[in-house]
Each structure stands twice: as C-alpha cells, then as structure tokens.
Write a protein that holds these residues in place. Structure first.
Motif, PDB file in Angstrom:
ATOM      1  N   GLN A 151       3.427  13.981 -11.990  1.00 57.39           N
ATOM      2  CA  GLN A 151       3.747  13.907 -13.583  1.00 57.39           C
ATOM      3  C   GLN A 151       5.841  13.471 -13.505  1.00 57.39           C
ATOM      4  O   GLN A 151       5.765  13.730 -14.195  1.00 57.39           O
ATOM      5  CB  GLN A 151       3.642  14.997 -14.411  1.00 57.39           C
ATOM      6  N   ASP A 175       3.347   5.170  -5.985  1.00 60.97           N
ATOM      7  CA  ASP A 175       3.142   5.514  -7.965  1.00 60.97           C
ATOM      8  C   ASP A 175       1.865   6.738  -7.692  1.00 60.97           C
ATOM      9  O   ASP A 175       2.142   7.659  -8.994  1.00 60.97           O
ATOM     10  CB  ASP A 175       2.269   4.047  -8.116  1.00 60.97           C
ATOM     11  N   GLN A 176       0.483   6.539  -6.073  1.00 60.72           N
ATOM     12  CA  GLN A 176      -0.391   7.634  -7.077  1.00 60.72           C
ATOM     13  C   GLN A 176       0.650   9.346  -7.047  1.00 60.72           C
ATOM     14  O   GLN A 176       0.546  10.090  -7.847  1.00 60.72           O
ATOM     15  CB  GLN A 176      -0.789   7.380  -5.787  1.00 60.72           C
ATOM     16  N   LEU A 177       1.514   9.376  -6.043  1.00 60.19           N
ATOM     17  CA  LEU A 177       2.575  10.428  -5.808  1.00 60.19           C
ATOM     18  C   LEU A 177       2.757  11.046  -6.852  1.00 60.19           C
ATOM     19  O   LEU A 177       2.868  12.220  -7.258  1.00 60.19           O
ATOM     20  CB  LEU A 177       3.837  10.200  -4.565  1.00 60.19           C
ATOM     21  N   THR A 178       3.679  10.111  -7.640  1.00 65.25           N
ATOM     22  CA  THR A 178       4.486  10.349  -8.608  1.00 65.25           C
ATOM     23  C   THR A 178       4.148  10.336  -9.818  1.00 65.25           C
ATOM     24  O   THR A 178       4.030  11.908 -10.928  1.00 65.25           O
ATOM     25  CB  THR A 178       5.635   9.063  -8.927  1.00 65.25           C
ATOM     26  N   ASP A 179       2.596  10.100  -9.559  1.00 68.89           N
ATOM     27  CA  ASP A 179       1.469  10.365 -10.938  1.00 68.89           C
ATOM     28  C   ASP A 179       1.091  11.639 -10.913  1.00 68.89           C
ATOM     29  O   ASP A 179       0.539  12.438 -12.169  1.00 68.89           O
ATOM     30  CB  ASP A 179       0.271   9.106 -11.029  1.00 68.89           C
ATOM     31  N   THR A 180       0.231  12.074  -9.443  1.00 67.46           N
ATOM     32  CA  THR A 180      -0.189  13.469  -8.974  1.00 67.46           C
ATOM     33  C   THR A 180       0.772  14.241  -9.679  1.00 67.46           C
ATOM     34  O   THR A 180       0.564  15.796 -10.336  1.00 67.46           O
ATOM     35  CB  THR A 180      -0.066  13.760  -7.740  1.00 67.46           C
ATOM     36  N   LYS A 222       1.112  -1.071   0.170  1.00 66.63           N
ATOM     37  CA  LYS A 222      -0.484   0.465  -0.813  1.00 66.63           C
ATOM     38  C   LYS A 222       1.175   1.716   0.127  1.00 66.63           C
ATOM     39  O   LYS A 222       0.510   2.376  -0.735  1.00 66.63           O
ATOM     40  CB  LYS A 222      -1.279  -0.137   1.006  1.00 66.63           C
ATOM     41  N   ARG A 248       7.919  11.061 -13.931  1.00 62.95           N
ATOM     42  CA  ARG A 248       7.991  10.161 -15.352  1.00 62.95           C
ATOM     43  C   ARG A 248       9.372   9.939 -15.242  1.00 62.95           C
ATOM     44  O   ARG A 248       9.794  10.618 -16.154  1.00 62.95           O
ATOM     45  CB  ARG A 248       6.990  10.492 -16.551  1.00 62.95           C
ATOM     46  N   TYR A 258       3.783   1.195  -1.461  1.00 60.80           N
ATOM     47  CA  TYR A 258       4.101   1.658  -2.644  1.00 60.80           C
ATOM     48  C   TYR A 258       3.139   1.948  -4.086  1.00 60.80           C
ATOM     49  O   TYR A 258       3.557   3.038  -4.998  1.00 60.80           O
ATOM     50  CB  TYR A 258       4.573  -0.108  -3.347  1.00 60.80           C
ATOM     51  N   ASP A 259       1.955   2.012  -3.342  1.00 56.72           N
ATOM     52  CA  ASP A 259       0.901   2.702  -4.215  1.00 56.72           C
ATOM     53  C   ASP A 259       0.511   3.780  -3.907  1.00 56.72           C
ATOM     54  O   ASP A 259       0.345   4.588  -5.120  1.00 56.72           O
ATOM     55  CB  ASP A 259      -0.378   1.595  -3.859  1.00 56.72           C
ATOM     56  N   PHE A 260       0.563   4.045  -2.563  1.00 59.59           N
ATOM     57  CA  PHE A 260       0.615   5.531  -2.342  1.00 59.59           C
ATOM     58  C   PHE A 260       1.941   6.212  -2.835  1.00 59.59           C
ATOM     59  O   PHE A 260       2.003   7.517  -3.506  1.00 59.59           O
ATOM     60  CB  PHE A 260       0.726   5.541  -1.033  1.00 59.59           C
TER      61      PHE A 260
END
Length: 80
Positions: free
Chosen positions: A39, A32-37, A26, A41, A28-30
């Motif tokens: 952007q 990943d969401q943070l990096t997406d937020t 969870k 990449r 790591y999911d957080f």
C-alpha cells in the motif's frame, strides 16, 4: 568466506546500471504489484516516479550482487 548478506555492488554501480540496462515491462509490473501489496501510494506523480526509480535501483543491485556471487561461487569462493 562469502558473506551472503553483504551487497556485492556499490550505490554508484546500481545507479549507473539503472540508466544503462533496459528494464523489462514485466519488472515494472512486478514493482507496481509490490507497491500495491505494501500500500505504498505516493502523494503525487513525481513521488511515484521516484519510488519506482528507487525500487528499480534496488532490484538491479540485487541482480548485480546475485550474478557476482554466483560467479564467485563457481570460481571457488573468491570475491570479485
């Protein structure tokens, strides 16, 4: 007096903790969401791993600092 903005851990402790304490999926999911937020990449897979390692260490440093601050607060404000 406690300084709420000062980290209560060292870089060495945070880096060591990264390899000692298991991090939940969870978390790591957080991250990943943070990096997406934001952007964030990375250009290649190795950069992605490095970025997630960095964010994990920062997350763990916050966990360590928070626990130490709470422990000090309960003991009457003494820094550990």
């Amino acid at each position: 007096m406690l300084d709420k903005f000062e980290p209560w851990t060292t870089q060495a402790e945070a880096l060591h903790t990264r390899h000692v304490i298991p991090v939940s999926p969870k978390t790591y999911d957080f991250l990943d969401q943070l990096t997406d937020t934001y952007q964030a990449r990375p250009l290649n897979p190795a950069s992605r791993v490095a970025l997630l390692d960095l964010l994990t260490v920062v997350f763990l440093a916050g966990e360590i600092s928070g626990k130490r601050k709470d422990r000090a607060r309960r003991k009457g404000g003494e820094r550990q």
